[in-house]
Design a protein around this motif. Structure first.
Motif, PDB file in Angstrom:
ATOM      1  N   UNK A  24       0.832  -1.201   0.000  1.00  0.00           N
ATOM      2  CA  UNK A  24       0.000   0.000   0.000  1.00  0.00           C
ATOM      3  C   UNK A  24       0.866   1.250   0.000  1.00  0.00           C
ATOM      4  N   UNK A  25       0.255   2.335  -0.402  1.00  0.00           N
ATOM      5  CA  UNK A  25       0.916   3.632  -0.361  1.00  0.00           C
ATOM      6  C   UNK A  25       1.331   3.929   1.075  1.00  0.00           C
ATOM      7  N   UNK A  26       2.519   4.519   1.245  1.00  0.00           N
ATOM      8  CA  UNK A  26       3.015   4.813   2.585  1.00  0.00           C
ATOM      9  C   UNK A  26       2.103   5.755   3.361  1.00  0.00           C
ATOM     10  N   UNK A  27       1.237   6.509   2.634  1.00  0.00           N
ATOM     11  CA  UNK A  27       0.340   7.455   3.299  1.00  0.00           C
ATOM     12  C   UNK A  27      -0.981   6.806   3.693  1.00  0.00           C
ATOM     13  N   UNK A  28      -1.245   5.595   3.201  1.00  0.00           N
ATOM     14  CA  UNK A  28      -2.528   4.936   3.461  1.00  0.00           C
ATOM     15  C   UNK A  28      -2.456   4.065   4.713  1.00  0.00           C
ATOM     16  N   UNK A  29      -3.622   3.753   5.254  1.00  0.00           N
ATOM     17  CA  UNK A  29      -3.705   2.893   6.432  1.00  0.00           C
ATOM     18  C   UNK A  29      -4.822   1.876   6.230  1.00  0.00           C
ATOM     19  N   UNK A  30      -4.589   0.648   6.669  1.00  0.00           N
ATOM     20  CA  UNK A  30      -5.624  -0.373   6.619  1.00  0.00           C
ATOM     21  C   UNK A  30      -6.667  -0.108   7.690  1.00  0.00           C
ATOM     22  N   UNK A  31      -7.857  -0.715   7.557  1.00  0.00           N
ATOM     23  CA  UNK A  31      -8.886  -0.539   8.597  1.00  0.00           C
ATOM     24  C   UNK A  31      -8.341  -0.928   9.973  1.00  0.00           C
ATOM     25  N   UNK A  32      -8.937  -0.338  11.002  1.00  0.00           N
ATOM     26  CA  UNK A  32      -8.472  -0.539  12.378  1.00  0.00           C
ATOM     27  C   UNK A  32      -8.259  -2.007  12.704  1.00  0.00           C
ATOM     28  N   UNK A  33      -7.079  -2.312  13.243  1.00  0.00           N
ATOM     29  CA  UNK A  33      -6.770  -3.657  13.713  1.00  0.00           C
ATOM     30  C   UNK A  33      -6.147  -4.563  12.673  1.00  0.00           C
ATOM     31  N   UNK A  34      -6.313  -4.257  11.387  1.00  0.00           N
ATOM     32  CA  UNK A  34      -5.859  -5.181  10.358  1.00  0.00           C
ATOM     33  C   UNK A  34      -4.362  -5.114  10.134  1.00  0.00           C
ATOM     34  N   UNK A  35      -3.734  -4.015  10.435  1.00  0.00           N
ATOM     35  CA  UNK A  35      -2.285  -3.939  10.244  1.00  0.00           C
ATOM     36  C   UNK A  35      -1.556  -4.924  11.154  1.00  0.00           C
ATOM     37  N   UNK A  36      -2.169  -5.270  12.288  1.00  0.00           N
ATOM     38  CA  UNK A  36      -1.563  -6.226  13.211  1.00  0.00           C
ATOM     39  C   UNK A  36      -1.813  -7.671  12.787  1.00  0.00           C
ATOM     40  N   UNK A  37      -2.761  -7.863  11.857  1.00  0.00           N
ATOM     41  CA  UNK A  37      -3.137  -9.221  11.464  1.00  0.00           C
ATOM     42  C   UNK A  37      -2.474  -9.660  10.157  1.00  0.00           C
ATOM     43  N   UNK A  38      -1.821  -8.734   9.462  1.00  0.00           N
ATOM     44  CA  UNK A  38      -1.161  -9.064   8.194  1.00  0.00           C
ATOM     45  C   UNK A  38       0.314  -9.355   8.466  1.00  0.00           C
ATOM     46  N   UNK A  39       0.816 -10.527   8.091  1.00  0.00           N
ATOM     47  CA  UNK A  39       2.221 -10.874   8.389  1.00  0.00           C
ATOM     48  C   UNK A  39       3.241  -9.920   7.775  1.00  0.00           C
ATOM     49  N   UNK A  40       2.965  -9.432   6.565  1.00  0.00           N
ATOM     50  CA  UNK A  40       3.962  -8.605   5.876  1.00  0.00           C
ATOM     51  C   UNK A  40       3.269  -7.444   5.155  1.00  0.00           C
ATOM     52  N   UNK A  41       3.563  -6.220   5.587  1.00  0.00           N
ATOM     53  CA  UNK A  41       3.024  -5.026   4.934  1.00  0.00           C
ATOM     54  C   UNK A  41       4.186  -4.281   4.283  1.00  0.00           C
ATOM     55  N   UNK A  42       4.055  -4.023   2.984  1.00  0.00           N
ATOM     56  CA  UNK A  42       5.092  -3.318   2.232  1.00  0.00           C
ATOM     57  C   UNK A  42       4.581  -1.920   1.889  1.00  0.00           C
ATOM     58  N   UNK A  43       5.104  -0.892   2.564  1.00  0.00           N
ATOM     59  CA  UNK A  43       4.678   0.468   2.236  1.00  0.00           C
ATOM     60  C   UNK A  43       5.490   1.005   1.050  1.00  0.00           C
ATOM     61  N   UNK A  44       4.793   1.598   0.092  1.00  0.00           N
ATOM     62  CA  UNK A  44       5.459   2.165  -1.082  1.00  0.00           C
ATOM     63  C   UNK A  44       5.704   3.656  -0.843  1.00  0.00           C
TER      64      UNK A  44
END
Length: 307
Positions: A259-279
């Protein structure tokens, strides 16, 4: 027999809320009506309104306070200093000049020259859709250009024609179509090419064995653009997630989210995804070399047309 009206989409509600913010109907810092109230007012449904509100919150335009409500943001990543801050800075510089022994008449002459320079300089806008990228990208463009540019948040441009306020309007190429409602003549627009950072690209290459990879963004065009970027480095299937619109349950079992480095996933989901790649975005060096030339050519053409 009457034909039932087509229900409002998330995009419809999103645009209406933006228009009301721009018109001052929802002033900065004010609390929005509840999703249920707005749904009744708009003839929509609470779920659609809630998704539009969440998308606006992802962009930093709204902020939600638990158990209190949703408010029009008054702060965020600053894209410009307030008039008061600028006035204070000017006073500090003038006092420093006076304490250094510069005569008052010379100070007045310096200020007059600076004002004349500003008045004769071309008026150039740089437009982006979220506050963080606006600040980051505007800074990158300024470093590569001798032209001063005024940062403009896309949400603040609704109801305006930027090419009537500015000599030239610039924007990242992936937001070019978003300017359709805020410019009247695309001949006055210069698109700017940004590319994903080398750090992010190396991460994408290392994820070639991921079984489920999702690209996420707060706009449909953003999702498509992210998918095209990722597709150049990831050969597997790419799933798409429209933040604030799609059901977060789609992210169950996903290994990687890009995802874009400025974007955020819905509440709580960032902790549930094993690997997040910010662009993070960088200015394309091939484009930067011709940027000043394109601006200068367009300014010359406008001056000749005005004669």
């Amino acid at each position: 027999m009457s034909i039932p009206m087509e229900p409002m989409s998330v995009n419809d509600v999103y645009r209406i809320i933006l228009d009301r913010i721009s018109a001052g109907q929802y002033p900065r810092g004010s609390r929005l009506p509840s999703c249920r109230q707005m749904a009744t007012d708009l003839g929509s449904n609470p779920s659609t309104v809630d998704r539009a509100v969440r998308r606006l919150a992802e962009l930093g335009i709204l902020r939600t306070v638990p158990r209190t409500g949703t408010y029009v943001a008054t702060a965020g990543a600053p894209v410009a200093h307030s008039q008061g801050e600028v006035a204070d800075e000017v006073r500090r510089v003038l006092r420093r000049a006076w304490r250094s022994g510069v005569p008052i008449d010379d100070i007045r002459a310096i200020v007059a020259d600076a004002v004349d320079e500003i008045e004769t300089a071309p008026r150039i806008a740089f437009v982006e859709c979220n506050r963080r990228d606006l600040q980051h990208m505007h800074s990158l463009v300024r470093q590569q250009s001798r032209f001063e540019m005024q940062p403009v948040l896309l949400a603040d441009a609704w109801g305006r024609k930027l090419d009537e306020e500015f000599d030239i309007v610039t924007t990242p190429v992936f937001h070019l179509n978003d300017l359709g409602d805020v410019v009247s003549d695309f001949d006055n627009v210069v698109e700017i090419t940004f590319i994903a950072s080398q750090t992010a690209l190396r991460q994408l290459v290392s994820l070639r064995n991921a079984r489920r990879l999702v690209v996420a963004a707060p706009t449909e065009r953003g999702v498509s653009w992210m998918a095209s970027v990722v597709g150049q480095y990831f050969s597997g299937p790419i799933e798409r997630f429209h933040i604030g619109v799609d059901d977060p349950a789609m992210l169950d079992g996903v290994e990687v989210v890009v995802l874009n480095n400025a974007a955020r996933l819905p509440d709580g989901w960032e902790l549930r995804i094993p690997n997040i790649v910010p662009i993070e975005w960088e200015l394309d060096p091939r484009f930067a070399a011709s940027f000043e030339e394109r601006i200068a050519t367009l300014l010359t053409r406008r001056r000749e047309t005005a004669r």
